[in-house]
Design an enzyme around this catalytic site. Structure first.
Site, mmCIF file in Angstrom:
data_model
loop_
_atom_site.group_PDB
_atom_site.id
_atom_site.type_symbol
_atom_site.label_atom_id
_atom_site.label_comp_id
_atom_site.label_asym_id
_atom_site.label_seq_id
_atom_site.Cartn_x
_atom_site.Cartn_y
_atom_site.Cartn_z
ATOM 1 N N GLY A 197 0.840 -1.197 0.000
ATOM 2 C CA GLY A 197 0.000 0.000 0.000
ATOM 3 C C GLY A 197 0.874 1.245 0.000
ATOM 4 O O GLY A 197 2.024 1.213 -0.456
ATOM 5 N N ASN A 198 0.330 2.323 0.533
ATOM 6 C CA ASN A 198 1.071 3.591 0.441
ATOM 7 C C ASN A 198 2.079 3.746 1.584
ATOM 8 O O ASN A 198 1.979 3.089 2.630
ATOM 9 C CB ASN A 198 0.096 4.763 0.377
ATOM 10 N N ALA A 200 2.677 6.188 3.686
ATOM 11 C CA ALA A 200 2.258 6.762 4.975
ATOM 12 C C ALA A 200 1.806 5.637 5.903
ATOM 13 O O ALA A 200 2.201 5.573 7.075
ATOM 14 C CB ALA A 200 1.133 7.775 4.751
ATOM 15 N N VAL A 201 0.981 4.721 5.386
ATOM 16 C CA VAL A 201 0.544 3.589 6.209
ATOM 17 C C VAL A 201 1.715 2.620 6.425
ATOM 18 O O VAL A 201 1.823 1.998 7.483
ATOM 19 C CB VAL A 201 -0.687 2.896 5.580
ATOM 20 N N GLY A 202 2.600 2.543 5.446
ATOM 21 C CA GLY A 202 3.804 1.710 5.628
ATOM 22 C C GLY A 202 4.563 2.096 6.887
ATOM 23 O O GLY A 202 5.056 1.245 7.632
ATOM 24 N N GLU A 219 5.695 -3.279 0.612
ATOM 25 C CA GLU A 219 5.556 -3.132 -0.847
ATOM 26 C C GLU A 219 4.844 -1.813 -1.084
ATOM 27 O O GLU A 219 3.624 -1.734 -0.978
ATOM 28 C CB GLU A 219 4.742 -4.306 -1.416
ATOM 29 N N CYS A 253 0.705 -0.159 -9.093
ATOM 30 C CA CYS A 253 1.873 0.389 -8.378
ATOM 31 C C CYS A 253 3.071 0.542 -9.283
ATOM 32 O O CYS A 253 3.875 1.450 -9.097
ATOM 33 C CB CYS A 253 2.219 -0.497 -7.188
#
Ligand code: NAD
Length: 473
Positions: A197-198, A200-202, A219, A253
């Site tokens: 995912g993105n 920021a959440v990573g 990823e 992605c």
């Protein structure tokens, strides 16, 4: 943020993880026969419910059946087939050479499952990005808790229903939900977390993982550039670039985010891309049946915001109710200093944000050196694509830039190949999976060193150590 989950719901999530752990600790996942059985059952699930899965992907993202098969189900089938073919060899202990000074002795690396692995996946390839990592997790003898994306609710629901019917329902469990459910899961202890995912959440995932010293595979995304200078094969290149960009309506992605080329090539390339779009998706992609839709109105509105950041060369038609945005090719002004940091004061959003939609800006740069400098001044991308007639140029991109992967003359294809590790570098992620890379990520390669007690060749390193230098010489 306060959680909206009730005490019962939180307990259910804890119980899910506990059940997965108990299943792992029972040892049932260790035999290769169990792993083979699970992978075969997963392939059967995909075959027996192909229509319903394709329908769910169509509901969530407007994916055509052809695209659903090509980019979702077939990728997972390929991963399963490759993994099954190599299962016995991959699981075998690997011999490790030893220095002569240790003789007689032998050593091996024993792949050992890690335990319970959490897989958090995004909405854009909601089936592939949940199940491809799962293939590796099962093959390596782990159990899994899966958190599909709430933004692809039809796919999430059907997988939550079918997976327990086909797989060991304690070893592979699904927790549906959004931020609250993921937050509750992240408070639990896992032995590895795979997050797609993105960024920021990573960061949230990595912070939560740190509490338990849990390793992570992240990823993530980023702006994947294309370099184009292949004038002699402009039509073939444009077709490949346009396909890689506009499949899944640009919500990929590893989609080309923007194209770098010299100013004298911009017009011809834009025209070739426009022709390629018309050839593949027809004069009106909305009616062709093979073109997807934007996932939701929030993303649709975000994408429309970029249309003012340059000149629309072709496309731009849109319909908010249908979440339709036509394949759109844009020309943006040449960056004043390709080596400068890209700040909101100096750079339009179209050149700062990952676009993640069907908008393809062409960015003129004075030279190939400026193009490399421009890419290197930004975050390391997940993929980089080169369409060049010059071998020296192609090699220069490989050696002078950094990215998760490089595609020469081809976009996207590397992401579906089980023999190629799939992952990013720097801001585009860490760790990798697919094929052998999954074995490295989801196993502990445990060194086992064995030495007979006699002859007692270790005496000389045991005290008294007088004269040790001479003995070591
Ligand atoms: P998303 O919104 O579906 O989020 C991904 C997952 O994170 C979901 O399961 C969601 O529930 C969870 N999540 C969201 N917010 C959270 C929070 N605050 N705390 C905990 N969990 C949370 O997907 P997305 O992030 O919009 O996906 C798009 C991004 O993913 C793009 O940047 C894209 O490049 C990247 N991506 C990367 C890959 C890859 O393989 N490298 C593949 C696909 C997408």
């Amino acid at each position: 943020m306060t959680s909206t989950l009730s005490a019962d719901e939180l307990t259910r999530i804890s119980d899910t993880v506990a059940r997965s752990r108990a299943r792992f600790e029972s040892g049932v996942t260790r035999p290769l026969a169990w792993r083979r059985g699970q992978l075969t059952a997963l392939a059967r699930l995909l075959n027996e419910h192909e229509d319903a899965l394709a329908d769910a992907l169509h509901t969530d993202l407007g994916k055509s059946r052809g695209e659903a098969l090509l980019t979702e189900l077939n990728v997972v089938h390929g991963e399963i087939a490759h993994t099954l073919r190599h299962l016995r060899r991959s699981a075998r202990p690997r011999r490790a050479p030893l220095p002569l000074a240790l003789a007689p002795a032998s050593a091996k690396l024993v792949p050992e499952p890690l335990g319970v692995i959490l897989i958090i996946s995004p909405w854009n390839y909601p089936l592939q990005l949940l199940l491809s990592p799962l293939v590796g997790v099962i093959a390596t003898g782990n159990t899994a808790v899966l958190k599909p994306s709430e933004l692809a609710p039809a796919t999430s629901a059907i997988l939550a229903r079918l997976l327990p019917e086909y797989l060991d329902a304690d070893a592979v469990q699904v927790v549906e939900g959004a931020v609250d459910e993921t937050t509750a899961l992240l408070a639990e202890r896992f032995d590895h977390i795979v997050y797609t995912g993105n960024g920021a959440v990573g960061r949230i995932v990595m912070r939560a993982a740190a509490e338990h010293l849990t390793p992570v595979t992240l990823e993530l995304g980023g702006k994947s550039p294309v370099w184009f200078d292949d004038d002699a094969r402009i039509d073939q290149a444009a077709r490949r670039i346009a396909w890689a960009k506009f499949v899944n309506a640009g919500q990929t992605c590893v989609a080309p985010d923007y194209i770098l080329t010299t100013p004298d090539r911009v017009d011809a390339l834009a025209a070739a891309l426009d022709r390629a779009v018309a050839e593949m998706w027809g004069a009106d992609p909305r009616t062709g049946g093979d073109y997807g839709q934007i996932v939701n109105t929030r993303h649709f509105d975000r994408l429309l915001g970029y249309l003012g950041d340059g000149e629309i060369v072709s496309g731009g038609e849109h319909d908010r109710d249908a979440r339709y945005l036509a394949p759109t090719i844009m020309r943006v002004p040449q960056p004043a200093d390709p080596r400068a940091a890209r700040t909101p004061e100096t750079t339009p959003a179209i050149l700062r944000d990952e676009l993640f939609g069907p908008i393809l800006p062409i960015v003129p740069v004075a030279s190939f050196d400026d193009a490399i400098a421009y890419v290197n001044a930004g975050d390391k991308p997940l993929a980089l694509y080169v369409f060049s007639g010059s071998a020296a140029t192609r090699e220069a991109w490989i050696s002078r830039s950094s990215s998760g992967a490089v595609g020469i003359g081809v976009g996207l294809a590397h992401a579906g190949v089980p023999t190629l590790p799939f992952g990013g570098v720097g801001a585009s992620g860490m760790g990798a999976y697919h094929g052998d890379a999954s074995w490295r990520s989801f196993s502990h390669l445990k060194p086992v060193l064995k030495k007979p007690l006699s002859p007692d060749t270790l005496r000389f390193i045991q005290p008294p150590l007088t004269g040790i230098r001479a003995k070591m010489a």
